[in-house]
Write a protein that holds these residues in place. Sequence first.
Motif, short mmCIF file in Angstrom:
data_model
loop_
_atom_site.label_atom_id
_atom_site.label_comp_id
_atom_site.label_asym_id
_atom_site.label_seq_id
_atom_site.Cartn_x
_atom_site.Cartn_y
_atom_site.Cartn_z
N LEU A 187 32.49 65.22 44.01
CA LEU A 187 33.00 64.99 42.65
C LEU A 187 32.98 63.51 42.30
CD1 LEU A 187 36.15 67.21 41.89
CD2 LEU A 187 34.16 66.84 40.43
N SER A 188 33.37 62.69 43.27
CA SER A 188 33.41 61.25 43.04
C SER A 188 32.02 60.71 42.71
CB SER A 188 33.98 60.54 44.27
OG SER A 188 34.07 59.15 44.05
N CYS A 189 30.99 61.22 43.39
CA CYS A 189 29.61 60.81 43.06
C CYS A 189 29.29 61.12 41.60
CB CYS A 189 28.62 61.54 43.97
SG CYS A 189 28.50 60.88 45.63
N GLY A 190 29.68 62.32 41.14
CA GLY A 190 29.39 62.73 39.77
C GLY A 190 30.09 61.85 38.75
N THR A 191 31.36 61.55 38.99
CA THR A 191 32.11 60.73 38.03
C THR A 191 31.66 59.27 38.06
OG1 THR A 191 33.90 60.55 39.66
CG2 THR A 191 34.17 62.18 37.91
N GLU A 192 31.21 58.79 39.22
CA GLU A 192 30.70 57.42 39.29
C GLU A 192 29.41 57.29 38.49
OE1 GLU A 192 31.66 54.49 40.39
OE2 GLU A 192 33.59 55.36 40.92
N ILE A 193 28.49 58.25 38.67
CA ILE A 193 27.18 58.16 38.03
C ILE A 193 27.27 58.36 36.52
CG2 ILE A 193 24.90 59.25 37.86
CD1 ILE A 193 25.11 59.86 40.87
N PHE A 194 28.10 59.34 36.09
CA PHE A 194 28.12 59.69 34.67
C PHE A 194 29.42 59.32 33.95
CE2 PHE A 194 25.24 62.77 36.75
CZ PHE A 194 24.07 62.40 36.10
N GLY A 195 30.40 58.77 34.68
CA GLY A 195 31.66 58.41 34.05
C GLY A 195 31.91 56.91 34.06
N PHE A 196 32.19 56.37 35.24
CA PHE A 196 32.55 54.96 35.36
C PHE A 196 31.39 54.03 35.03
CE2 PHE A 196 35.68 57.09 38.06
CZ PHE A 196 36.85 56.51 37.61
N SER A 197 30.17 54.53 35.08
CA SER A 197 29.01 53.69 34.77
C SER A 197 28.97 53.24 33.31
CB SER A 197 27.71 54.45 35.11
OG SER A 197 27.65 55.67 34.40
N HIS A 198 29.77 53.86 32.45
CA HIS A 198 29.79 53.45 31.04
C HIS A 198 30.25 52.01 30.88
CE1 HIS A 198 34.18 53.98 31.16
NE2 HIS A 198 34.21 53.32 30.02
N ASN A 199 30.97 51.48 31.91
CA ASN A 199 31.48 50.11 31.82
C ASN A 199 30.36 49.09 31.64
OD1 ASN A 199 34.35 50.47 32.12
ND2 ASN A 199 33.96 51.08 34.24
N SER A 200 29.16 49.39 32.18
CA SER A 200 28.07 48.42 32.07
C SER A 200 27.60 48.24 30.63
CB SER A 200 26.89 48.85 32.94
OG SER A 200 26.30 50.04 32.45
N LEU A 201 27.89 49.22 29.76
CA LEU A 201 27.45 49.13 28.36
C LEU A 201 28.51 48.52 27.44
CD1 LEU A 201 25.54 52.51 27.84
CD2 LEU A 201 24.58 50.22 28.16
N ILE A 202 29.70 48.23 27.96
CA ILE A 202 30.76 47.69 27.11
C ILE A 202 30.35 46.35 26.48
CG2 ILE A 202 33.14 46.84 27.03
CD1 ILE A 202 32.88 49.87 27.16
N PRO A 203 29.75 45.39 27.25
CA PRO A 203 29.31 44.15 26.59
C PRO A 203 28.28 44.41 25.49
CG PRO A 203 29.36 43.86 28.98
CD PRO A 203 29.56 45.32 28.72
N VAL A 204 27.42 45.43 25.68
CA VAL A 204 26.43 45.78 24.67
C VAL A 204 27.12 46.32 23.42
CG1 VAL A 204 24.37 47.15 24.16
CG2 VAL A 204 24.78 46.31 26.50
N PHE A 205 28.11 47.19 23.61
CA PHE A 205 28.87 47.73 22.48
C PHE A 205 29.52 46.60 21.69
CE2 PHE A 205 28.51 51.98 24.19
CZ PHE A 205 28.70 52.79 23.08
N VAL A 206 30.17 45.67 22.42
CA VAL A 206 30.89 44.58 21.74
C VAL A 206 29.94 43.75 20.89
CG1 VAL A 206 32.16 42.43 22.10
CG2 VAL A 206 32.74 44.46 23.43
N LYS A 207 28.76 43.41 21.43
CA LYS A 207 27.84 42.51 20.72
C LYS A 207 27.01 43.25 19.67
CE LYS A 207 24.29 39.01 21.51
NZ LYS A 207 23.46 38.29 22.50
N ASP A 208 26.42 44.40 20.04
CA ASP A 208 25.43 45.04 19.17
C ASP A 208 26.01 46.12 18.25
OD1 ASP A 208 23.61 43.45 20.41
OD2 ASP A 208 22.74 45.01 21.68
N VAL A 209 27.05 46.81 18.72
CA VAL A 209 27.64 47.88 17.91
C VAL A 209 28.76 47.35 17.03
CG1 VAL A 209 28.81 50.13 17.96
CG2 VAL A 209 27.05 49.60 19.66
N LEU A 210 29.61 46.48 17.61
CA LEU A 210 30.81 46.02 16.91
C LEU A 210 30.68 44.60 16.37
CD1 LEU A 210 33.34 47.42 19.54
CD2 LEU A 210 32.53 48.54 17.46
N GLY A 211 29.62 43.87 16.76
CA GLY A 211 29.41 42.51 16.25
C GLY A 211 30.42 41.51 16.76
N GLY A 212 30.90 41.69 18.00
CA GLY A 212 31.92 40.80 18.54
C GLY A 212 31.34 39.72 19.45
N ASP A 213 32.26 38.93 20.08
CA ASP A 213 31.84 37.86 20.99
C ASP A 213 32.62 37.97 22.30
OD1 ASP A 213 34.39 36.96 20.38
OD2 ASP A 213 33.71 35.31 19.11
N GLY A 214 32.62 36.89 23.09
CA GLY A 214 33.27 36.89 24.39
C GLY A 214 34.77 37.15 24.31
#
Length: 419
Positions: free
Chosen positions: A230-257
Amino acid sequence: MSTISKSDQPLFGFLTSDFLRLCLAISIFAAGTWQEHVSIGYIVYELTDSEFLLALAFAVRFLPFLLVSNYIGYISDLVSRRTLLIILMLFGSVALFVMSFFITSDFVNYYVILFYIFISGSVWSSTMLTQQSYSYDLTGYKYSVKGIAITKGADRIGGMFGGLLSGILVMKNYRFPFIVSGFLQFISALILIPNSKISLYSPKNKTKPKLTEVISILKKNKILLTVVILSCGTEIFGFSHNSLIPVFVKDVLGGDGQDLGFMMSFRQIGGIIGLLSIVVFGSYIRKGLWLLFVILGFGISLFVLGFQNHYVYFVLISLFVNVFASSCDSLYQIITQRSVDNKDRGKAMGAWLFTIGSGPLGYLIIGLLSNFISNNIDNFSSIYNSIGPQMTINITGIILIIISLTFFKYAKKLKEVPA
């Protein structure tokens, strides 16, 4: 003769001075760790402007979970976990100071950052395993649920302040977050020095275990094996969303650091809420069944998060995502340690941390998927501000929902795990 000090005798259940010092050390260490995590994500995306290279950097951070965790679990069953934790924190502090020197000397590029991230990830994975096993040493089986949840809460509180501070420091100078984080991790090591060398519930292994012993444990222990899968599944498809948070902030929401730092800090509040629920209700709800409901909620909240184009709504939904994510993380650790003999807890935690090593696969998958969607699909502008990362989060949420429903049907032993 016992080396356990009088201060280590339980006064109020499990709230000993050693346990409280551990919580304080974890909180300060986490402030440094999460400050560095947020800053690195922002710096990498600023340098590369590539979703894939950002995802790759996150993947490298999680490689040590795959390569180092089993050895650290093995070592933590043989030596004083308090001493091991101090050494790891001091090593992390030195690595941060070295990285700040490289940035000051302008000796930094993407590959230098990747190497540093691997070292940082090794320290992070090792301290994560050791501090939770040490928490159990101090509380014992009876109070392990509350003890693990509280120490994870201390981690979240430190992360909240670290995230806020990182947004301010990284906008001033890239080296500042590393200098401050280095001092914080050094202080956390000093805090643990007064703790007793041997804790009340430390395992007393008289024979040297084998590195391969964890394999036989997994073969015999179906609950632990289910948690690992189960942990493998949640790591691959759940917690991995964290890598896209900087992208969301800059490209989706127009934010900065600073926006990124605030968002990462505010998300920690959700994590604290999830952990408080475990402290309050942990003695009344079956842990395995609770875990499956949490994974289901994790998937639903991620699916909804992918549709958010407005900053406020995105932050609020992120809070709910973290409620489920932190609950999931803690329940994995609780079930893992309570499902094996005391002498095998380090090895069992090593097996669980090994599954976190599947995170790089998740980061690579969502990085590639996000790039593919961005380059090949462009007719959903009325729904998405940036279709690549947003639709990717939708898809991973759906997969998590499917995983949880599948285990609801087939994981009978897990559902029977008691409160």
